[in-house]
Design a protein around this motif. Sequence first.
Motif, PDB file in Angstrom:
ATOM      1  N   ALA A   1      49.439  -7.397   5.916  1.00 55.38           N
ATOM      2  CA  ALA A   1      48.109  -6.839   5.646  1.00 55.38           C
ATOM      3  C   ALA A   1      47.305  -7.680   4.537  1.00 55.38           C
ATOM      4  O   ALA A   1      46.168  -7.719   4.681  1.00 55.38           O
ATOM      5  CB  ALA A   1      48.120  -5.383   5.395  1.00 55.38           C
ATOM      6  N   THR A   2      48.310  -8.077   3.944  1.00 53.88           N
ATOM      7  CA  THR A   2      47.504  -8.840   2.576  1.00 53.88           C
ATOM      8  C   THR A   2      47.573 -10.276   2.750  1.00 53.88           C
ATOM      9  O   THR A   2      46.763 -11.054   2.099  1.00 53.88           O
ATOM     10  CB  THR A   2      48.806  -8.426   1.266  1.00 53.88           C
ATOM     11  OG1 THR A   2      49.837  -8.945   1.452  1.00 53.88           O
ATOM     12  CG2 THR A   2      48.606  -7.168   0.924  1.00 53.88           C
ATOM     13  N   THR A   3      48.337 -10.920   3.695  1.00 54.12           N
ATOM     14  CA  THR A   3      48.072 -12.459   4.034  1.00 54.12           C
ATOM     15  C   THR A   3      47.675 -12.889   4.967  1.00 54.12           C
ATOM     16  O   THR A   3      47.713 -13.901   5.470  1.00 54.12           O
ATOM     17  CB  THR A   3      49.609 -12.986   3.822  1.00 54.12           C
ATOM     18  OG1 THR A   3      50.626 -12.109   4.908  1.00 54.12           O
ATOM     19  CG2 THR A   3      50.435 -12.678   2.641  1.00 54.12           C
ATOM     20  N   ARG A   4      47.167 -11.874   5.985  1.00 54.26           N
ATOM     21  CA  ARG A   4      46.674 -12.193   7.173  1.00 54.26           C
ATOM     22  C   ARG A   4      45.400 -13.147   7.401  1.00 54.26           C
ATOM     23  O   ARG A   4      45.190 -13.685   8.191  1.00 54.26           O
ATOM     24  CB  ARG A   4      46.404 -11.050   8.169  1.00 54.26           C
ATOM     25  CG  ARG A   4      45.103 -10.300   7.650  1.00 54.26           C
ATOM     26  CD  ARG A   4      45.165  -8.824   8.496  1.00 54.26           C
ATOM     27  NE  ARG A   4      44.000  -7.985   8.174  1.00 54.26           N
ATOM     28  CZ  ARG A   4      44.085  -6.707   8.657  1.00 54.26           C
ATOM     29  NH1 ARG A   4      45.032  -6.177   9.658  1.00 54.26           N
ATOM     30  NH2 ARG A   4      43.105  -5.907   8.359  1.00 54.26           N
ATOM     31  N   ARG A   5      44.525 -13.135   6.108  1.00 54.75           N
ATOM     32  CA  ARG A   5      43.646 -14.144   6.276  1.00 54.75           C
ATOM     33  C   ARG A   5      44.252 -15.645   6.284  1.00 54.75           C
ATOM     34  O   ARG A   5      43.400 -16.453   6.394  1.00 54.75           O
ATOM     35  CB  ARG A   5      42.694 -13.772   4.864  1.00 54.75           C
ATOM     36  CG  ARG A   5      41.902 -12.576   5.017  1.00 54.75           C
ATOM     37  CD  ARG A   5      40.768 -12.319   4.276  1.00 54.75           C
ATOM     38  NE  ARG A   5      39.778 -13.419   4.554  1.00 54.75           N
ATOM     39  CZ  ARG A   5      39.379 -14.407   3.658  1.00 54.75           C
ATOM     40  NH1 ARG A   5      39.881 -14.577   2.627  1.00 54.75           N
ATOM     41  NH2 ARG A   5      38.603 -15.172   4.168  1.00 54.75           N
ATOM     42  N   ARG A   6      45.425 -15.972   5.894  1.00 53.97           N
ATOM     43  CA  ARG A   6      46.032 -17.184   5.631  1.00 53.97           C
ATOM     44  C   ARG A   6      46.666 -17.545   7.082  1.00 53.97           C
ATOM     45  O   ARG A   6      47.418 -18.437   7.333  1.00 53.97           O
ATOM     46  CB  ARG A   6      46.974 -17.319   4.720  1.00 53.97           C
ATOM     47  CG  ARG A   6      46.218 -17.085   3.196  1.00 53.97           C
ATOM     48  CD  ARG A   6      47.348 -16.979   2.345  1.00 53.97           C
ATOM     49  NE  ARG A   6      48.369 -18.031   2.174  1.00 53.97           N
ATOM     50  CZ  ARG A   6      49.435 -18.049   1.731  1.00 53.97           C
ATOM     51  NH1 ARG A   6      49.723 -16.566   1.029  1.00 53.97           N
ATOM     52  NH2 ARG A   6      50.349 -18.687   1.901  1.00 53.97           N
ATOM     53  N   VAL A   7      46.552 -16.325   8.249  1.00 54.54           N
ATOM     54  CA  VAL A   7      47.148 -16.501   9.161  1.00 54.54           C
ATOM     55  C   VAL A   7      46.322 -16.901  10.489  1.00 54.54           C
ATOM     56  O   VAL A   7      45.269 -16.243  10.535  1.00 54.54           O
ATOM     57  CB  VAL A   7      48.002 -15.388   9.761  1.00 54.54           C
ATOM     58  CG1 VAL A   7      48.686 -15.342  11.238  1.00 54.54           C
ATOM     59  CG2 VAL A   7      49.045 -15.160   8.833  1.00 54.54           C
ATOM     60  N   GLY A   8      46.164 -18.013  11.325  1.00 52.73           N
ATOM     61  CA  GLY A   8      45.305 -18.285  12.362  1.00 52.73           C
ATOM     62  C   GLY A   8      45.897 -17.422  13.802  1.00 52.73           C
ATOM     63  O   GLY A   8      47.089 -17.930  14.057  1.00 52.73           O
TER      64      GLY A   8
ATOM     65  N   ARG B   1      38.751 -22.355  15.461  1.00 50.96           N
ATOM     66  CA  ARG B   1      38.792 -21.284  14.644  1.00 50.96           C
ATOM     67  C   ARG B   1      39.767 -21.050  13.606  1.00 50.96           C
ATOM     68  O   ARG B   1      39.537 -20.822  12.545  1.00 50.96           O
ATOM     69  CB  ARG B   1      38.315 -20.087  15.554  1.00 50.96           C
ATOM     70  CG  ARG B   1      37.748 -19.020  14.489  1.00 50.96           C
ATOM     71  CD  ARG B   1      37.440 -17.863  15.708  1.00 50.96           C
ATOM     72  NE  ARG B   1      38.677 -17.166  16.217  1.00 50.96           N
ATOM     73  CZ  ARG B   1      38.692 -16.234  17.006  1.00 50.96           C
ATOM     74  NH1 ARG B   1      37.400 -15.713  17.623  1.00 50.96           N
ATOM     75  NH2 ARG B   1      39.774 -15.583  17.534  1.00 50.96           N
ATOM     76  N   ALA B   2      41.097 -20.972  14.255  1.00 50.59           N
ATOM     77  CA  ALA B   2      42.142 -20.606  13.237  1.00 50.59           C
ATOM     78  C   ALA B   2      42.269 -21.764  12.178  1.00 50.59           C
ATOM     79  O   ALA B   2      42.542 -21.246  11.241  1.00 50.59           O
ATOM     80  CB  ALA B   2      43.525 -20.486  14.233  1.00 50.59           C
ATOM     81  N   LEU B   3      42.121 -23.162  12.638  1.00 50.52           N
ATOM     82  CA  LEU B   3      42.101 -24.046  11.581  1.00 50.52           C
ATOM     83  C   LEU B   3      41.083 -23.961  10.541  1.00 50.52           C
ATOM     84  O   LEU B   3      41.252 -24.299   9.277  1.00 50.52           O
ATOM     85  CB  LEU B   3      42.109 -25.376  12.318  1.00 50.52           C
ATOM     86  CG  LEU B   3      43.318 -25.630  12.941  1.00 50.52           C
ATOM     87  CD1 LEU B   3      43.135 -27.057  14.115  1.00 50.52           C
ATOM     88  CD2 LEU B   3      44.597 -25.701  12.489  1.00 50.52           C
ATOM     89  N   ALA B   4      39.692 -23.569  10.981  1.00 51.78           N
ATOM     90  CA  ALA B   4      38.833 -23.309  10.043  1.00 51.78           C
ATOM     91  C   ALA B   4      39.152 -22.248   9.198  1.00 51.78           C
ATOM     92  O   ALA B   4      38.529 -22.414   8.020  1.00 51.78           O
ATOM     93  CB  ALA B   4      37.617 -23.228  10.911  1.00 51.78           C
ATOM     94  N   SER B   5      39.828 -21.364   9.222  1.00 49.59           N
ATOM     95  CA  SER B   5      40.323 -20.300   8.517  1.00 49.59           C
ATOM     96  C   SER B   5      41.233 -21.028   7.361  1.00 49.59           C
ATOM     97  O   SER B   5      41.607 -20.235   6.409  1.00 49.59           O
ATOM     98  CB  SER B   5      40.770 -19.180   9.058  1.00 49.59           C
ATOM     99  OG  SER B   5      41.815 -19.408   9.528  1.00 49.59           O
ATOM    100  N   GLN B   6      41.671 -22.197   7.573  1.00 52.67           N
ATOM    101  CA  GLN B   6      42.640 -22.876   6.544  1.00 52.67           C
ATOM    102  C   GLN B   6      43.910 -22.023   6.668  1.00 52.67           C
ATOM    103  O   GLN B   6      44.593 -21.760   5.602  1.00 52.67           O
ATOM    104  CB  GLN B   6      41.972 -23.073   5.028  1.00 52.67           C
ATOM    105  CG  GLN B   6      40.826 -23.879   5.109  1.00 52.67           C
ATOM    106  CD  GLN B   6      40.545 -24.160   3.681  1.00 52.67           C
ATOM    107  OE1 GLN B   6      39.980 -23.174   2.949  1.00 52.67           O
ATOM    108  NE2 GLN B   6      40.417 -25.531   3.125  1.00 52.67           N
ATOM    109  N   ALA B   7      44.179 -21.909   7.654  1.00 53.46           N
ATOM    110  CA  ALA B   7      45.620 -21.120   7.971  1.00 53.46           C
ATOM    111  C   ALA B   7      46.573 -21.686   7.634  1.00 53.46           C
ATOM    112  O   ALA B   7      46.844 -23.108   7.835  1.00 53.46           O
ATOM    113  CB  ALA B   7      45.559 -20.801   9.519  1.00 53.46           C
ATOM    114  N   ASP B   8      47.698 -21.140   7.163  1.00 54.27           N
ATOM    115  CA  ASP B   8      49.138 -21.654   6.872  1.00 54.27           C
ATOM    116  C   ASP B   8      50.218 -21.567   7.830  1.00 54.27           C
ATOM    117  O   ASP B   8      51.127 -21.781   7.568  1.00 54.27           O
ATOM    118  CB  ASP B   8      49.632 -21.003   5.622  1.00 54.27           C
ATOM    119  CG  ASP B   8      48.270 -21.447   4.273  1.00 54.27           C
ATOM    120  OD1 ASP B   8      48.098 -22.747   4.294  1.00 54.27           O
ATOM    121  OD2 ASP B   8      48.064 -20.622   3.388  1.00 54.27           O
TER     122      ASP B   8
END
Lengths: 239, 309
Positions: A73-80, A154-161
């Motif tokens: 829940a805390t890291t999902r912004r880094r997940v595409g 879209r996932a890449l634009a979020s700078q996903a790890d």
Amino acid sequence: MAEPVAIRVDGLAFRYPGRAEDVLRNVSFTVGTTDWVGLLGPNGGGKTTLLRLLLGQLAPTGGRLEVLGGAPATTRRRVGYVPQHAGIDSGVPASVLDVVLLGRLSAASWGPRFSAGDHELARSALDETRTADLADRAWSTLSGGQRQRVLIARALASQADLLLLDEPTTGIDIHREKELLRLLERLNERLPILMVSHDIALVSHHMDRALWVDRQVSELEVGGLDSDSLEPFFHGESR
Amino acid sequence: MTRFFADAVVNPFLWTGLAAGLLASVSCGVVGPYVVARRLVFLAGALAHIAIGGVGAAIYLAAAHPTLFGWLEPIHGGLAAAVVAAPVLAVLRHRLRERLDTVVGALWAVGMSIGILLIKITPGYHTELMSYLFGNISFVSRRDLVFLAVLSAVVVVVATLFYRRFLALCLDPEQAELRGVPVLATDVVLFLLIATTVIVLTQIVGLILVIALLSLPAAIGARLTTRLGPSMAVTFVVSALATTAPRIVVYGTPVSPEAAIVLATAGLYLLVAPRGGDRPGDRRALPAGRSVAAPQDPLSSRTNKFPFA
């Protein structure tokens, strides 16, 4: 020194409220930072539930789950995340660029415009997925293959790890599928990928590892994987 | 038509009616595209009918307890009822996916029934309810205009602030949630804007016909454009035309201006609605003979998939 991992799952269990049985139980595995892992398994085996747990949309009822070093829940912004069926409503007047810019959305997004930096990242993601020429097209006009590449953008634009993909090749033709897989191969040079698929050959030919998900998770030998070798898993003999 | 302008010289209500139409078009242009994109037309209709309960309550309170509530206008009651109902409907939409239409339909009918009941027991003879049910664009006072202007300004400011969040909700609520946008809270704000717009439009066409102005101009905007911003601009222009031109044309005839507004808007929609059901932009961008609804290729049916998949 321990290998760096993108996902660490240890003794995970999950049961939907009001249900008598666990959807997932005693699930343990890791995904390394350079892995491309395929998730195979029968329908209803828990693959999509596992993805939802990894995205923090569901909370485990047992065990531990760590994504990119923290609680999902805390890291999902880094997940595409690329869903099987784009939840994007074709009736909404929106361009491809609008869709990709959603990857730049955050809890701090107020006002009508994305910043120049957000636009730059979105354009760069479109370039990387070779969909830059579609930027101004209406989303509703895209084919299935184009949509999948745009969703990856879209996932890449979020700078996903980390990339989580739910059957991204479903419903697209072989030519587009090959293009998509080449794109994922390129992305896997810098990103770990966990991908649900029903295509045994695809998993066998392209991925480093494969996991069988049917309430529990078992590691599969990727080399020479075919439907015959999966028969025991299908009948539950390997549990 | 010439009679309208001749009379307008001496009758200020003709100008305030047009001004009210233009103000309502602003709210319509901003909120209508979200109502259509989020498929909230039915819920907007429910808000309008629940507002009738509030209108009835305000009329009753003002008549039965004039010392306490003599200041209360029916539209204030309508606004209060719609604003209270908006978050309830937003929560219901998130919680009750399968039986939503039944529950919303019940609330729709209950709201209207409460309004009728309260009017029935209100002391004296009251005709105001009819003007709230079917609109009264011919008698918009300056005070009404100020009220509409304030509500429209609130709608524009809030919608500007929430633009990206609302667009994200329309496009892909799941992605919005994953990106950290609180989906339910954002939907509550959107529903409050819809409630406010319903009340703004009440003055123009009445609560019964409000759905038409909230959906048809936006549907036209969605047909003619491929992005939300331009869609809002088209919705505003269509609403502005629809709320002013028919009023001028039918002036001095027995035709109700409110009904003319709705019929003209429906006529415009029929003009731009493409026959195949796809948006015009969809067809332009696709090779001839290819359907948007069937982007999949037969080659995709590979034999190497699971037999049980």
